[in-house]
Design a protein around this motif. Structure first.
Motif, PDB file in Angstrom:
ATOM      1  N   LEU A 160       0.841  -1.200   0.000  1.00 35.67           N
ATOM      2  CA  LEU A 160       0.000   0.000   0.000  1.00 35.67           C
ATOM      3  C   LEU A 160       0.875   1.248   0.000  1.00 35.67           C
ATOM      4  O   LEU A 160       0.575   2.237  -0.689  1.00 35.67           O
ATOM      5  CB  LEU A 160      -0.914  -0.001   1.223  1.00 35.67           C
ATOM      6  CG  LEU A 160      -1.887   1.169   1.342  1.00 35.67           C
ATOM      7  CD1 LEU A 160      -2.868   1.162   0.191  1.00 35.67           C
ATOM      8  CD2 LEU A 160      -2.640   1.115   2.658  1.00 35.67           C
ATOM      9  N   ALA A 161       1.973   1.214   0.753  1.00 38.58           N
ATOM     10  CA  ALA A 161       2.899   2.350   0.771  1.00 38.58           C
ATOM     11  C   ALA A 161       3.497   2.584  -0.608  1.00 38.58           C
ATOM     12  O   ALA A 161       3.733   3.730  -1.012  1.00 38.58           O
ATOM     13  CB  ALA A 161       4.015   2.097   1.788  1.00 38.58           C
ATOM     14  N   GLY A 162       3.738   1.491  -1.358  1.00 39.05           N
ATOM     15  CA  GLY A 162       4.265   1.640  -2.707  1.00 39.05           C
ATOM     16  C   GLY A 162       3.328   2.426  -3.599  1.00 39.05           C
ATOM     17  O   GLY A 162       3.746   3.296  -4.369  1.00 39.05           O
ATOM     18  N   VAL A 163       2.031   2.136  -3.493  1.00 44.78           N
ATOM     19  CA  VAL A 163       1.036   2.886  -4.254  1.00 44.78           C
ATOM     20  C   VAL A 163       1.024   4.346  -3.814  1.00 44.78           C
ATOM     21  O   VAL A 163       0.932   5.268  -4.630  1.00 44.78           O
ATOM     22  CB  VAL A 163      -0.358   2.263  -4.085  1.00 44.78           C
ATOM     23  CG1 VAL A 163      -1.411   3.092  -4.803  1.00 44.78           C
ATOM     24  CG2 VAL A 163      -0.367   0.842  -4.617  1.00 44.78           C
ATOM     25  N   VAL A 165       3.422   6.191  -2.450  1.00 45.90           N
ATOM     26  CA  VAL A 165       4.614   6.949  -2.832  1.00 45.90           C
ATOM     27  C   VAL A 165       4.592   7.302  -4.314  1.00 45.90           C
ATOM     28  O   VAL A 165       4.988   8.400  -4.704  1.00 45.90           O
ATOM     29  CB  VAL A 165       5.890   6.145  -2.490  1.00 45.90           C
ATOM     30  CG1 VAL A 165       7.128   6.788  -3.113  1.00 45.90           C
ATOM     31  CG2 VAL A 165       6.065   6.054  -0.980  1.00 45.90           C
ATOM     32  N   THR A 166       4.110   6.387  -5.140  1.00 46.03           N
ATOM     33  CA  THR A 166       4.161   6.579  -6.589  1.00 46.03           C
ATOM     34  C   THR A 166       2.889   7.215  -7.141  1.00 46.03           C
ATOM     35  O   THR A 166       2.894   8.368  -7.580  1.00 46.03           O
ATOM     36  CB  THR A 166       4.424   5.240  -7.286  1.00 46.03           C
ATOM     37  OG1 THR A 166       3.460   4.272  -6.838  1.00 46.03           O
ATOM     38  CG2 THR A 166       5.815   4.720  -6.952  1.00 46.03           C
ATOM     39  N   PHE A 167       1.797   6.464  -7.093  1.00 47.26           N
ATOM     40  CA  PHE A 167       0.587   6.895  -7.783  1.00 47.26           C
ATOM     41  C   PHE A 167      -0.252   7.903  -7.004  1.00 47.26           C
ATOM     42  O   PHE A 167      -1.146   8.523  -7.568  1.00 47.26           O
ATOM     43  CB  PHE A 167      -0.262   5.672  -8.134  1.00 47.26           C
ATOM     44  CG  PHE A 167       0.379   4.776  -9.147  1.00 47.26           C
ATOM     45  CD1 PHE A 167       0.345   5.099 -10.487  1.00 47.26           C
ATOM     46  CD2 PHE A 167       1.055   3.632  -8.754  1.00 47.26           C
ATOM     47  CE1 PHE A 167       0.952   4.286 -11.431  1.00 47.26           C
ATOM     48  CE2 PHE A 167       1.665   2.811  -9.684  1.00 47.26           C
ATOM     49  CZ  PHE A 167       1.613   3.143 -11.033  1.00 47.26           C
ATOM     50  N   ILE A 168       0.017   8.065  -5.720  1.00 49.93           N
ATOM     51  CA  ILE A 168      -0.723   9.063  -4.945  1.00 49.93           C
ATOM     52  C   ILE A 168       0.107  10.321  -4.732  1.00 49.93           C
ATOM     53  O   ILE A 168      -0.370  11.433  -4.937  1.00 49.93           O
ATOM     54  CB  ILE A 168      -1.178   8.482  -3.585  1.00 49.93           C
ATOM     55  CG1 ILE A 168      -2.174   7.341  -3.805  1.00 49.93           C
ATOM     56  CG2 ILE A 168      -1.811   9.568  -2.719  1.00 49.93           C
ATOM     57  CD1 ILE A 168      -2.642   6.674  -2.533  1.00 49.93           C
ATOM     58  N   SER A 169       1.362  10.173  -4.343  1.00 47.94           N
ATOM     59  CA  SER A 169       2.164  11.327  -3.911  1.00 47.94           C
ATOM     60  C   SER A 169       2.842  12.090  -5.045  1.00 47.94           C
ATOM     61  O   SER A 169       2.964  13.313  -4.980  1.00 47.94           O
ATOM     62  CB  SER A 169       3.236  10.862  -2.919  1.00 47.94           C
ATOM     63  OG  SER A 169       2.657  10.292  -1.780  1.00 47.94           O
ATOM     64  N   MET A 170       3.309  11.388  -6.061  1.00 46.17           N
ATOM     65  CA  MET A 170       4.162  12.041  -7.052  1.00 46.17           C
ATOM     66  C   MET A 170       3.444  13.118  -7.854  1.00 46.17           C
ATOM     67  O   MET A 170       3.966  14.229  -8.026  1.00 46.17           O
ATOM     68  CB  MET A 170       4.771  10.994  -7.993  1.00 46.17           C
ATOM     69  CG  MET A 170       5.874  10.165  -7.361  1.00 46.17           C
ATOM     70  SD  MET A 170       7.238  11.192  -6.719  1.00 46.17           S
ATOM     71  CE  MET A 170       7.825  11.949  -8.234  1.00 46.17           C
ATOM     72  N   ARG A 171       2.273  12.836  -8.356  1.00 45.53           N
ATOM     73  CA  ARG A 171       1.575  13.831  -9.175  1.00 45.53           C
ATOM     74  C   ARG A 171       1.265  15.116  -8.402  1.00 45.53           C
ATOM     75  O   ARG A 171       1.577  16.214  -8.880  1.00 45.53           O
ATOM     76  CB  ARG A 171       0.302  13.227  -9.777  1.00 45.53           C
ATOM     77  CG  ARG A 171      -0.412  14.201 -10.713  1.00 45.53           C
ATOM     78  CD  ARG A 171      -1.710  13.621 -11.252  1.00 45.53           C
ATOM     79  NE  ARG A 171      -2.366  14.587 -12.122  1.00 45.53           N
ATOM     80  CZ  ARG A 171      -2.196  14.644 -13.429  1.00 45.53           C
ATOM     81  NH1 ARG A 171      -1.395  13.792 -14.028  1.00 45.53           N
ATOM     82  NH2 ARG A 171      -2.829  15.554 -14.148  1.00 45.53           N
ATOM     83  N   GLY A 378       2.272   6.048   3.425  1.00 46.61           N
ATOM     84  CA  GLY A 378       3.629   5.530   3.316  1.00 46.61           C
ATOM     85  C   GLY A 378       4.305   5.402   4.667  1.00 46.61           C
ATOM     86  O   GLY A 378       4.970   4.392   4.953  1.00 46.61           O
ATOM     87  N   ALA A 379       4.119   6.396   5.517  1.00 44.64           N
ATOM     88  CA  ALA A 379       4.747   6.368   6.838  1.00 44.64           C
ATOM     89  C   ALA A 379       4.159   5.266   7.716  1.00 44.64           C
ATOM     90  O   ALA A 379       4.867   4.656   8.524  1.00 44.64           O
ATOM     91  CB  ALA A 379       4.579   7.720   7.525  1.00 44.64           C
ATOM     92  N   GLN A 380       2.880   4.991   7.540  1.00 43.89           N
ATOM     93  CA  GLN A 380       2.212   3.988   8.374  1.00 43.89           C
ATOM     94  C   GLN A 380       2.881   2.618   8.258  1.00 43.89           C
ATOM     95  O   GLN A 380       2.967   1.872   9.236  1.00 43.89           O
ATOM     96  CB  GLN A 380       0.743   3.882   7.970  1.00 43.89           C
ATOM     97  CG  GLN A 380      -0.078   2.927   8.829  1.00 43.89           C
ATOM     98  CD  GLN A 380      -1.470   2.723   8.276  1.00 43.89           C
ATOM     99  OE1 GLN A 380      -1.647   2.486   7.087  1.00 43.89           O
ATOM    100  NE2 GLN A 380      -2.472   2.804   9.149  1.00 43.89           N
TER     101      GLN A 380
END
Length: 545
Positions: A160-163, A165-171, A378-380
């Motif tokens: 879930l953190a991978g999602v 960092v990439t698909f939630i946070s980057m944009r 991600g931190a969780q």
């Protein structure tokens, strides 16, 4: 706990509204409003869906689902209050699942929309995703404890953190730096409160303060001809075109037409359905610790039923019990705040008011809220797992990095080919050959496209399996690590992992070399489990830090 077992008074009638409900309503209502603004922005500006679809079909169905949910949990709180004779029972907060809002957008609907060039097909795929998620929730009360026992938390939260960092946070992070005058200011307001504990005057929620600051900067910049945030009076006028009355309309045809993407959808629907189960149970346990004991099975079933109703009416977002019940209860929330929030949602979604709000609020002012959500998720993964499992969490992240990088490359190549054709620099029948040649040349430029393609395929399950293997190796539980490796081989053989579609390929599997490699890894780990005697103290998980 004792508060929830207080004997009921025969003539006790719970109050439907208290003064504390005002505080909870403004806090929770603002939270829901921000989520709806974000969701509408994703539909319009990321998925490029037409306004007729967003405001005429999706939002009315969303409003119906959320109203049913908040009303049901208000009734459940009323029932609990009557049974216990208590006046301090607080309803469970609920609404659109925020992590899944981004996952279904960026992992399901966006790739299918880009691949087909049709946002309606992306919408249909999102409906099918929720369709399966709903049934997983409804039956999940019976299997969730077992899944939770066999899968390490670091694996579930790591993928879930991978999602995030990439698909939630980057944009949103990139959007913030494209308009830093608004983005960074709003980001500072949010993190100062939500991470730093800063309280704003009269208890105004940080999200509302950030949006107000973004609006002030954006509209103020128009006075100097800067146009920050892209807002205009013309845009506000156009937004009133969507102002009207739209009720939910059944979308059965759209749901079942999305089954053509079933292979891609199941790869994410199953693991995130599992995550929903775990999250819902955790939130119910949190409410019970605050004195309000709700039945887990009934909560999970309700989430599944209202999500299914919303899906069949055209809503591609799943419902969930929110974390934070103890906070709303401490604020004074009881029964009424939940029900009134449901009424507010119906008014916003059925009358097209959200369209006007989006014309008044710059999207970049909302971006920091999305980045905050990504940071939190991600931190969780690191905060709620043993510290020695951190390498396994990072391992679970890596497939998502590959999937995100591949999406960037694919999007760039597609845009380049389209531009070349539009200016007459390349014949349309040469596009496929040019793309293949470009991909073949990428390794010489340091971009290992094939590696991104294989590792990023089915990244949700890949991250979960790799994270689980990592945890059990760290714990020297090689038998369980071997079992997850073997599961990885089976999932890879059928394309659920390391593949673009579910199937058996030419009969040897979708990606035979990877499936075989997992079998070899499983054999090695099984051999270690048989040959090595592990001291008992080494097999005990370290306490969470």
């Amino acid at each position: 706990m004792s508060a929830s077992t207080t004997a009921a008074k025969p003539d006790f009638e719970p109050a439907l509204w208290t003064s504390g409900d005002w505080n909870a309503f403004f806090g929770f209502g603002t939270n829901i409003l921000v989520n709806m603004l974000v969701l509408t922005g994703l539909l319009r500006f990321v998925l490029k869906m037409p306004d007729s679809l967003v405001f005429g079909r999706i939002l009315p169905a969303l409003g119906l689902m959320m109203c049913l949910s908040t009303m049901y949990y208000a009734w459940l709180a009323y029932r609990l209050a009557r049974e216990t004779g208590r006046s301090d029972v607080c309803a469970l907060p609920s609404g659109v699942s925020v992590p899944h809002m981004f996952i279904v957008t960026f992992v399901i609907m966006l790739p299918i929309t880009l691949k087909t060039g049709d946002p309606v097909k992306g919408w249909s795929a999102g409906l099918v995703w929720v369709f399966f998620q709903s049934f997983i929730l409804m039956i999940g009360g019976f299997i969730a404890p077992y899944i939770r026992r066999i899968t390490p938390r670091a694996a579930l939260l790591g993928t879930l953190a991978g999602v995030s960092v990439t698909f939630i946070s980057m944009r949103p992070a990139l959007e913030m730096y494209m308009t830093p005058q608004i983005g960074l200011v709003c980001f500072a307001i949010i993190v100062a409160s939500w991470f730093g504990g800063v309280k704003y005057p009269k208890g105004i929620p940080a999200g509302l303060v950030a949006i107000a600051a973004g609006m002030l900067i954006a509209w103020g910049s128009n006075l100097f001809g800067l146009g920050l945030g892209g807002l205009s009076l013309k845009g506000v006028g156009d937004a009133f075109a969507n102002f009207g009355f739209s009720v939910p309309i059944p979308a059965f045809g759209q749901v079942f037409s999305g089954f053509e993407f079933l292979g891609v959808i199941l790869v994410t629907a199953i693991p995130f359905g599992i995550y929903d189960l775990v999250e819902a149970m955790d939130n119910v346990e949190s409410a019970e610790a605050a004195g309000d004991g709700y039945p887990t099975t009934r909560v999970l079933t309700a989430d599944g039923v209202v999500s299914l109703i919303g899906c069949l009416m055209g809503n591609p977002f799943i419902n969930a019990v929110y974390i934070g019940h103890p906070g709303w209860k401490a604020m004074g929330g009881r029964i009424g705040y939940s029900a009134v929030t449901g009424i507010m949602v119906v008014l916003l979604s059925w009358f097209g008011i959200i369209s006007v709000l989006l014309a008044l609020v710059p999207v970049v002012a909302i971006s920091p809220i999305l980045l905050y959500i990504g940071m939190l998720i991600g931190a969780q993964a690191f905060q709620t797992t043993p510290i020695k499992h951190a390498p396994a969490v990072v391992l679970a992240l890596t497939p998502h990095l590959a999937a995100w990088a591949k999406l960037q490359v694919d999007t760039m190549l597609g845009a380049t080919l389209t531009a070349a054709q539009s200016v007459g620099a390349m014949a349309a029948d040469k596009a496929g050959a040019v793309k293949a040649a470009a991909i073949a040349s990428l390794p010489q430029q340091g971009v290992l496209y094939h590696g991104l393609e294989v590792m990023g395929g089915g990244s949700i399950l890949t991250g979960l399996v790799l994270g689980a293997i990592g945890v059990f190796v760290i714990e020297r539980d090689f038998a369980k690590a071997s079992a997850f490796s073997l599961a990885g081989a089976v999932l890879t053989y059928f394309g659920f992992m390391h593949g673009e579609a579910v199937g058996v390929g030419s009969g040897l599997g979708v990606t035979p070399p990877v499936a075989l490699a997992y079998v070899v890894v499983a054999a090695i780990l099984f051999g270690l489990a048989k040959s090595e005697t592990v001291p008992a103290e080494n097999t005990v998980a370290a306490p969470a830090e």
